[in-house]
Design a protein around this motif. Sequence first.
Motif, PDB file in Angstrom:
ATOM      1  N   TYR A   1     -19.887   4.616  -0.190  1.00  0.00           N
ATOM      2  CA  TYR A   1     -19.172   3.629   0.630  1.00  0.00           C
ATOM      3  C   TYR A   1     -19.032   4.110   2.076  1.00  0.00           C
TER       4      TYR A   1
ATOM      5  N   THR B   1     -13.179   0.100   3.514  1.00  0.00           N
ATOM      6  CA  THR B   1     -12.262  -0.701   2.689  1.00  0.00           C
ATOM      7  C   THR B   1     -12.553  -0.494   1.204  1.00  0.00           C
ATOM      8  N   ARG B   2     -13.813  -0.533   0.843  1.00  0.00           N
ATOM      9  CA  ARG B   2     -14.192  -0.334  -0.561  1.00  0.00           C
ATOM     10  C   ARG B   2     -13.881   1.095  -1.000  1.00  0.00           C
TER      11      ARG B   2
ATOM     12  N   ARG C   1     -10.117   1.244  -1.633  1.00  0.00           N
ATOM     13  CA  ARG C   1      -9.748   0.565  -2.889  1.00  0.00           C
ATOM     14  C   ARG C   1     -10.120   1.413  -4.101  1.00  0.00           C
TER      15      ARG C   1
ATOM     16  N   VAL D   1       0.844  -1.203   0.000  1.00  0.00           N
ATOM     17  CA  VAL D   1       0.000   0.000   0.000  1.00  0.00           C
ATOM     18  C   VAL D   1       0.879   1.253   0.000  1.00  0.00           C
TER      19      VAL D   1
ATOM     20  N   PHE E   1       0.108   2.918  -3.463  1.00  0.00           N
ATOM     21  CA  PHE E   1      -0.797   4.063  -3.336  1.00  0.00           C
ATOM     22  C   PHE E   1      -0.075   5.324  -2.880  1.00  0.00           C
TER      23      PHE E   1
ATOM     24  N   SER F   1      -7.626   4.220  -4.353  1.00  0.00           N
ATOM     25  CA  SER F   1      -6.334   3.674  -4.772  1.00  0.00           C
ATOM     26  C   SER F   1      -6.331   3.336  -6.261  1.00  0.00           C
ATOM     27  N   ASP F   2      -7.408   2.720  -6.742  1.00  0.00           N
ATOM     28  CA  ASP F   2      -7.504   2.376  -8.167  1.00  0.00           C
ATOM     29  C   ASP F   2      -7.497   3.629  -9.033  1.00  0.00           C
TER      30      ASP F   2
END
Length: 408
Positions: free
Chosen positions: A58, A65-66, A69, A1, A5, A72-73
Amino acid sequence: VRRKFFGTLYNTYSFFSLYANVDKFSYSEAEVPMENRPEIDRWIISLLNTLVKEVTEYYETYEPTRAGRAISDFVGENLSNWYVRLNRKRYWGGEYNEDKISAYQTLYTCLETVAHLMAPIAPFFADRLFLDLNAVTGKDNSESVHLTNFPSYDEALIDSNLEVCMQLAQQTSSMILALRRKADKKVRQPLSKAVVPAQDETSYKQLLYIADLVKAEVNIKELEIIPADADMDNLVKKIKPNFKTLGKKYGKQMKEIANAMTTFGKAEIIEIEKNGYYQLSLPTGEVKLELEDVEIITEDMPGWLVANEGKLTVALDITITDELLREGIARELVNRIQNIRKSNGYEIVDKIIVEIKSRPEIADAVAEYANYIATQTLANSVTLVETISDSMQLEFDEYTVEISITKA
């Protein structure tokens, strides 16, 4: 991470700040209207607003967590690996015009919004990013990102079709780059052509829309989009059953299905690719073959490599002509010279003088592309010489190039 990220986000901000400081960008200019911005700016802003919408949902449903992500994506796959990489030249040198201002404003907006979005789950990094951005622009005088309002999305800025087009560009580029690696052809070596058959009229228009972007990304001269109704006899496709999925659905009929599929030809393959399924009538009953139930294999053509991924097929001409080879050498020299500039500690605005010892393998390429090499490396001159002193050696695949680089 930390690497994927935080490291990526840090590098993206470092890239922005480096060129923003050179151009003294402080967001003092009027906002460039969205309709005046290039499509790649409109795409990343659309994706940013989609991200704000998703991350808000979210957080509100207690799924950090979602949210993490998704952020980060966006930073890794879209902002850094696609938007910044494809737009580097807009920040380098050149006139401080509307296009460059648009590039700065767009990247600034993305970075600041990401700081807001990540603040609940990465509070310290988000605060530092927010404060560093606003220390120069003064757009938001809040003492902390945690004392600002959480961002809201603008539905009018979300262009779903543009997002689909860019995703198609990313997938097509990824497949072509994979074929390049398979053929051991570096991206700096131009290739002549790739062919992509469209599945339907919609994908045909989308592929045409992103063709120039893909060409630039994968370094090919032509991307030919074949209409869905065109004949592609030179692309040979074969189909076979995926026993793993079929076995769970039609265990007792497996042998019968496999035998029936041996008779499948071009028409059946086109139908299942187009519709996503094929209705197979057997003596023991009806069977619905879906895309996941089959494996469609595309065979290579002579002098070409072919890849198939889901509904998308690409074919790449890997033949390198003398003309393409010369351009590839020039691009490789640009890359090596840029690396030397960096290792010598030159500033990005420093001019240089380049001398290259002449040898048969590179002489024609340097002579033909001297102006291109000079423009790309901020060189006052790029010349071939018979003798060279105080040089360094560049190792190419099968030979060594002697080169001298000095600050002008």
